[in-house]
Design a protein around this motif. Sequence first.
Motif: not given
Lengths: 297, 430
Positions: B43-47, B133-140, B325-328, B340-344
């Motif tokens: 929400d903060a990023a959206i603002d 648009i990819p964002n997170e990557i998860d491994v175990y 595009s902006w968010l990422n 997005m990186g900050d959020i992740l």
Amino acid sequence: MTGRQTRSTIGMLAPATGLIAIFVLVPMVLTIGLSFTQWSTQTGFETASFVGLANFADLLGPTSIGRDFRAAFANTAIYTALSVVLILPLSVMLGLLVHQTFAPGGILLRTVLFSSYMVPMIAVALVWSKLYSPTEGPINQMLGWVGIPPQTWLSSPRTALVSIVLLNVWQQVGYFTVLAVAGLTQIPRSLYEAALVDGASAWMQFWRITLPLLRNTLLFSAVIAVINAVQVFEPVALITQGGPVNSTNVMTYHIRRVGIERAQGGLGSAMAVTLMLSLIVVIVLLFTLLRDRGEQR
Amino acid sequence: MKACKGWHLATIGALMMATSVGTQAAEISFLTHWGPDTVALLDAAIDKYEAANAGDTITVRAVPFGDLLTTLRTSGGGAGGATIAGIYDAWLPDLVRDSLVSAAPEAVASDTTTNWPTGVVSAASVGGSLYGIPNEIDVYALNYNKRLFEEAGIAEAPKTWDEFLAAAEKLTDASKGQQGFGLINSWAAGVLHPFASLLVSNGGDLIVDGKPVLDSQAAKETFELYEKLITSGFSDPAMATADANTTGPFLDNFVSGKTGMIIMANWWESALKAGMGDAFTDIATAPIPVGPSGDTARSISYSWMTVVNAQAAPEEQEAAWKFLSWLNGPDSGENGASAMGDILMSMGILPSRTSDVAAFGDRLSSDPFLLGYTQTLSDAKPFPVVLGGQEFSESLQQTLEALQFGQVTAADAQANAQADATEILERNAK
């Protein structure tokens, strides 16, 4: 009936029957039609392709489709049977306690019982999932005080379905108690007074007067309880997700999984049609059974 | 550095222009499974975005993970569905087949191809077209309780399956209600991903070239490992239940110190911190132990991406891609990172954009919890993305749960899993 009267009758009935036709009959007919097709729920009806009875054959077949469907069907049948078997006697018993005038507190008991029915299922699910926690749940802790070892509740395929049934009984019994009380108020006091004069014990009065005259109420309660139980969805979706090992995967949840998550609309429709037919058979049997008993008497 | 920044600005500017030609102000929505704290960051990023893009309005709709796919399928198919949705890569082929998501505009596709690793881009693509648009990557990684390890006299995290079983035995104490290794049930990914990570760390695979290979020797040994954990009492399936929010007794038992080890993804960090408070420092991570047929520690990996509703109005789709595009992009966050990186990173989730990995390089290399994951990242195998992936996952979940509860032997579980997977993948590929 004159033509004018006929037109007037049709005109008055049309709004109600029209709404029923649009919102009940059309979806039913559509579901039946789609059960004979292969269709993704994310595409228009025009993409559905006719496959005959293939979907129904899959439900009876040896693949995971058939196995999962039959397991869900069996779980729903067990859930329904257990729910009805527990709710009806409990509602009559509690109804007698509420209806009696020998001891105070009947209205308070009725209020307490009915309040569980008014609590939203999301709240019930949250609370009961914690109550059932095998290691930290209050129920196991209380059982421990009286020397009973911890139970697995929702965490084992042996006990998970029964645990959901108990949750359902807890929530629904208040509603059915109110129905039972309504039935009890219809029984004339004079019958009990005559029975007392004849020397009938309370036990005899219950079996010879109360229970027979509650027959219609019990039939109605049984039908509603069966329909409610077959439609169980929220506790499964909120607490167990159908697990463990599909032990709580009931029909409505499974149809949602197949028809919506996997978008297999034809297969999901075939499951819904099978469920609907089964429900009709059960309801007809219930009516026949209780009506026959009435005629024997 | 200035030149680099200038290049970023030029790229973003070009993207903005490419996606905003004829763009009108639009009201769009963002569907996610993130929790309240993370939604607050979004929400903060959206603002911030709305302040610079007057007229565009973005609202966030959050649902539990267990309801995300259903919500997407029930409301996403119509124009009233969410404009943007965060999805798991395994769902993408089915959503593309059903025309629920739109292909990325050329400018977005080009930027993504340039700035994300090839494997991550391929997981967001179907038939050569990029859809998200990819964002997170998860491994175990193996998560273990250092306090319990110390009490059990275990010096370090197990590196092989033999060491893993030995540690599980030492950590198991039935009198305390303590299990050595925690399995998960009632949650498809929670059941499947740890199993798949052990399988790839044993040199095996789930699916190769669209066909299941669960009949391999590596898979046989992995099923047998599960059977041994259960029959030896090192894992108690009754302590393994998950609920719709991917929490429940399995999480409760780990945070309360009743489970010694568990295999879980990196996004798990925020749940552990919330559940453990100061005791979180007891938790450490290590790469997945290597099986007898494996050569190095591996994990499966999967990614998430944001996609745009193909049924949304054209101006809404344009506004959605412009916002994404902006968010990422590298100018929406702090110090060259994307918003997005900050959020992740707030959730302990590894970002996938190359510039985000660089921006968070120090933290990724020094965070003791993330260390077990970052060590595994280069050797991770992507979770197979195939048509019918969800049905395949749920089917294997049932087989593994049946094994957990002793309803089938390891041999039967392996045979059932291979047969069911073959039938499911063949049917869905038609």
